[in-house]
Scaffold this active site. Structure first.
Site, PDB file in Angstrom:
ATOM      1  CE  LYS A 183      -1.976  -1.440   3.763  1.00 48.20           C
ATOM      2  NZ  LYS A 183      -2.838  -1.809   4.909  1.00 48.20           N
ATOM      3  CB  THR A 231      -6.159   7.931   7.354  1.00 50.09           C
ATOM      4  OG1 THR A 231      -5.150   8.231   8.337  1.00 50.09           O
ATOM      5  CG2 THR A 231      -6.147   8.968   6.266  1.00 50.09           C
ATOM      6  N   GLY A 233      -8.224   3.440  10.634  1.00 53.48           N
ATOM      7  CA  GLY A 233      -8.929   2.230  10.202  1.00 53.48           C
ATOM      8  C   GLY A 233      -8.895   1.946   8.712  1.00 53.48           C
ATOM      9  CB  THR A 234      -7.272   3.512   5.729  1.00 51.48           C
ATOM     10  OG1 THR A 234      -6.079   3.716   6.456  1.00 51.48           O
ATOM     11  CG2 THR A 234      -7.981   4.812   5.565  1.00 51.48           C
ATOM     12  N   GLY A 235      -6.539   0.641   6.846  1.00 46.18           N
ATOM     13  CA  GLY A 235      -5.941  -0.671   6.538  1.00 46.18           C
ATOM     14  C   GLY A 235      -6.903  -1.801   6.853  1.00 46.18           C
ATOM     15  CB  CYS A 236      -9.180  -2.368   9.770  1.00 42.22           C
ATOM     16  SG  CYS A 236      -7.980  -1.995  11.050  1.00 42.22           S
TER      17      CYS A 236
HETATM   18  C1  LIG Z   1      -7.981  -3.032  17.135  1.00 47.49           C
HETATM   19  C2  LIG Z   1      -7.197  -2.317  16.105  1.00 47.49           C
HETATM   20  N1  LIG Z   1      -6.794  -2.979  14.999  1.00 47.49           N
HETATM   21  C3  LIG Z   1      -6.091  -2.326  14.050  1.00 47.49           C
HETATM   22  C4  LIG Z   1      -5.767  -1.007  14.187  1.00 47.49           C
HETATM   23  C5  LIG Z   1      -4.957  -0.327  13.126  1.00 47.49           C
HETATM   24  O1  LIG Z   1      -5.697   0.681  12.490  1.00 47.49           O
HETATM   25  P1  LIG Z   1      -5.057   2.125  12.258  1.00 47.49           P
HETATM   26  O2  LIG Z   1      -3.670   1.928  11.747  1.00 47.49           O
HETATM   27  O3  LIG Z   1      -5.901   2.781  11.263  1.00 47.49           O
HETATM   28  O4  LIG Z   1      -5.055   2.816  13.594  1.00 47.49           O
HETATM   29  C6  LIG Z   1      -6.196  -0.346  15.353  1.00 47.49           C
HETATM   30  N2  LIG Z   1      -5.910   0.959  15.567  1.00 47.49           N
HETATM   31  N3  LIG Z   1      -6.904  -1.023  16.302  1.00 47.49           N
END
Ligand SMILES: Cc1ncc(COP(=O)(O)O)c(N)n1
Length: 288
Positions: A183, A231, A233-236
């Site tokens: 990415k 942004t 949670g974009t990866g999830c």
């Molecule tokens: C429970 C959990 N899983 C994954 C991420 C990563 O997401 P991000 O990099 O967007 O904070 C997160 N912050 N929390």
């Protein structure tokens, strides 16, 4: 009339603020018309400003949850997110092998957007040894990819251009997954020459290049860079959109292209929630 839906399992951590983790995954899976199920690896006390604490779920309990889902409803595609510990990575791999899971999308989550460590560095080798060899696709960002490569080989790859990023994708493919999605969201590029622009100096004329590599062909997917701090949670979201599309029997490249378009729309929708790095709008396509 009876009905069935493509079945998608997310194995990840819960984010109390709803923008990332299990919560983002279920919203995304639902928005893709699929049926979502969970294997929760841990709870986070988290909001848009950071992760306050992590309460891990015992791997033995997670294994029971995975047994429950696989032996009853069944699973067409899986995504993994925050796996929290080396023992959890081993339990997850064991169960995915036991149930001969297919369409496995591995998002090697290590550090949150807000800067918190979500997997100890010592557990990273577990990805390489256990999960990558059974992954249909892995979805690291450039920093995660560089770190994984460093753990695997002891050497660094500097990424300042599209060509460097393609080499990094190729090196990660050698670590075992069928496909690599590298990415480029943290590496805005100029359109002439495809070299790095500092994220702070990037404009909407710059592009994000996401690279899909299957061991022989590079697919470069370009999107305009969006300037925003929201942004979280974009990866999830991207990895659960890919898993949903695989459950719907799309090819891997088409699954990734649709997922990128979905996430791009969710960022562009410009949701403003919270005081820090806010979430994206998972429902941008489904306003009533
Ligand atoms: C429970 C959990 N899983 C994954 C991420 C990563 O997401 P991000 O990099 O967007 O904070 C997160 N912050 N929390």
């Amino acid at each position: 009339m009876t009905r069935t839906l493509p079945r998608v399992l997310t194995i990840a951590g819960s984010d109390s603020s709803g923008g990332a983790g299990i919560e983002a995954d279920l919203k995304t899976i639902t928005a893709h018309g699929c049926y979502g199920m969970t294997g929760i690896t841990g709870l986070t006390a988290q909001n848009t400003t950071g992760v306050k604490d992590i309460f891990p779920v015992a791997p033995s309990f997670l294994e029971l949850a995975l047994d429950a889902v696989f032996t009853d409803i069944g699973v067409d595609a899986v995504k993994t997110g925050m796996l929290a510990s080396a023992a959890t990575i081993e339990s997850v791999t064991k169960k995915l092998k036991e149930y001969q899971a297919s369409n496995i999308c591995v998002d090697p989550v290590m550090i949150s957007t807000s800067g918190s460590q979500l997997l100890p560095d010592s557990a990273v080798s577990g990805y390489l040894a256990h999960l990558f060899p059974i992954a249909t696709i892995i979805t690291p960002n450039i920093q995660e990819a560089q770190f994984l490569y460093k753990v695997a080989t002891g050497t660094d790859i500097v990424v300042d251009s599209l060509e460097d990023a393609k080499r990094l994708a190729m090196e990660l493919h050698n670590l075992g997954p069928k496909y690599v999605l590298l990415k480029g969201g943290h590496l805005p590029l100029t359109t002439d020459g495809y070299t790095r622009v500092k994220e702070q100096a990037a404009t909407s004329a710059d592009v994000v290049a996401d690279i899909v590599y299957d061991g022989s062909t590079y697919e470069i997917i370009e999107s305009p860079f969006i300037i925003t701090k929201n942004t979280h949670g974009t990866g999830c979201t991207l990895s659960s959109a890919i898993a949903s599309n695989l459950a719907k029997k799309m090819t891997v490249v088409d699954a990734v292209k649709e997922a990128i378009d979905y996430v791009h729309g969710a960022i562009a929708d410009d949701l403003q929630l919270g005081k820090g790095n806010g979430p994206i709008n998972h429902l941008h396509r489904t306003y009533i």
